[in-house]
Design a protein around this motif. Structure first.
Motif, PDB file in Angstrom:
ATOM      1  N   LEU A 154     -30.073  73.996 132.901  1.00 11.99           N
ATOM      2  CA  LEU A 154     -30.615  74.484 131.884  1.00 11.99           C
ATOM      3  C   LEU A 154     -31.049  75.544 131.343  1.00 11.99           C
ATOM      4  N   GLY A 155     -31.238  76.248 131.291  1.00 10.35           N
ATOM      5  CA  GLY A 155     -30.753  78.276 131.383  1.00 10.35           C
ATOM      6  C   GLY A 155     -29.665  77.482 130.904  1.00 10.35           C
ATOM      7  N   LEU A 156     -28.705  77.047 131.650  1.00 10.01           N
ATOM      8  CA  LEU A 156     -26.752  77.220 130.995  1.00 10.01           C
ATOM      9  C   LEU A 156     -26.351  76.457 128.667  1.00 10.01           C
ATOM     10  N   ILE A 157     -27.648  74.634 129.258  1.00 13.09           N
ATOM     11  CA  ILE A 157     -27.452  74.736 127.997  1.00 13.09           C
ATOM     12  C   ILE A 157     -28.038  75.042 127.394  1.00 13.09           C
ATOM     13  N   LEU A 158     -29.361  75.888 127.296  1.00  8.55           N
ATOM     14  CA  LEU A 158     -30.164  76.208 125.842  1.00  8.55           C
ATOM     15  C   LEU A 158     -29.412  77.709 125.363  1.00  8.55           C
ATOM     16  N   PHE A 159     -28.668  78.582 126.479  1.00  9.24           N
ATOM     17  CA  PHE A 159     -27.292  79.646 126.244  1.00  9.24           C
ATOM     18  C   PHE A 159     -26.568  78.514 125.113  1.00  9.24           C
ATOM     19  N   LEU A 160     -25.455  78.048 125.842  1.00  7.72           N
ATOM     20  CA  LEU A 160     -25.124  77.546 124.728  1.00  7.72           C
ATOM     21  C   LEU A 160     -25.942  76.574 123.695  1.00  7.72           C
ATOM     22  N   GLY A 161     -27.205  75.915 123.659  1.00  3.84           N
ATOM     23  CA  GLY A 161     -27.464  75.460 122.492  1.00  3.84           C
ATOM     24  C   GLY A 161     -27.656  77.113 121.200  1.00  3.84           C
ATOM     25  N   LEU A 162     -27.772  78.154 121.960  1.00  2.00           N
ATOM     26  CA  LEU A 162     -28.295  78.626 120.869  1.00  2.00           C
ATOM     27  C   LEU A 162     -27.160  80.076 120.798  1.00  2.00           C
ATOM     28  N   PHE A 163     -25.599  79.499 121.618  1.00  2.00           N
ATOM     29  CA  PHE A 163     -24.846  80.082 120.905  1.00  2.00           C
ATOM     30  C   PHE A 163     -23.958  79.501 119.751  1.00  2.00           C
ATOM     31  N   ILE A 164     -24.249  78.116 119.891  1.00  2.00           N
ATOM     32  CA  ILE A 164     -24.371  76.811 118.656  1.00  2.00           C
ATOM     33  C   ILE A 164     -24.611  77.141 117.033  1.00  2.00           C
ATOM     34  N   LEU A 165     -26.412  77.647 117.671  1.00  2.00           N
ATOM     35  CA  LEU A 165     -27.200  77.928 116.615  1.00  2.00           C
ATOM     36  C   LEU A 165     -26.867  79.174 115.744  1.00  2.00           C
TER      37      LEU A 165
END
Length: 187
Positions: A154-165
């Motif tokens: 979950l942390g990795l997915i959220l990190f990647l999501g914020l990177f995309i944002l």
């Protein structure tokens, strides 16, 4: 007790190193877009203007990349990427609240104060990680369980999501004050 101290000591070492990495890389990232001659790839990781949003990259990017290294090579902390994601959100919220509060109180943007805010946020990320890390890791589960593994993903997915944002809003920033350089906002 002895195992906790050894684990705790190693976490503290990694987070002290993390604070230095965030501070040094965050400072250097401030200039990377300009140094690159405005290359779009440099704009993915460094600020492309003086907006508060773009300057959040100075904290986010070093924490993101250091967290990946720490999860791979560091002490085996259950749910580390989830802990680090919450820590970076806390640090970025601290930057936003501090910047707008202090700028509002002073009536202007004060560069040296912004630098202090950044270093305080970097310290907050490291400190939160130490405090939020488990105090004892059970030898029978090797420090990992299904919940911790799920939190890591979950942390990795959220990190990647914020990177995309960050990438998205760098390319197409909304017309909101946080995305506009303070010097261009008219009173």
């Amino acid at each position: 007790m002895r195992q906790w101290w050894r684990q705790s000591s190693e976490i503290k070492k990694w987070e002290a190193a993390g604070f230095l990495v965030y501070s040094i890389l965050g400072t250097l990232l401030h200039f990377v877009y300009e140094w690159s001659g405005g290359q779009p790839a440099a704009g993915l990781i460094g600020p492309v203007n003086e907006s508060v949003w773009e300057h959040l990259k100075l904290l986010f990017m070093p924490v993101f990349f250091y967290s990946l290294i720490e999860a791979w090579k560091g002490p085996q902390i259950p749910g580390l990427l989830w802990i680090k994601f919450k820590a970076v959100l806390l640090g970025m919220a601290f930057i936003l609240v501090s910047f707008y509060t202090l700028t509002g109180l002073a009536g202007r943007n004060i560069d040296w104060l912004n630098i202090v805010i950044f270093f305080a946020a970097a310290l907050l990320v490291a400190r939160y990680t130490v405090k939020a890390s488990p105090r004892e890791i059970s030898p029978e589960d090797g420090g990992e369980d299904r919940k911790a593994e799920g939190r890591n993903w979950l942390g990795l997915i959220l990190f990647l999501g914020l990177f995309i944002l960050f990438a998205w809003f760098t390319a197409a920033p909304p017309k909101l004050p946080v995305f506009i350089p303070p010097s261009t906002i008219s009173s």
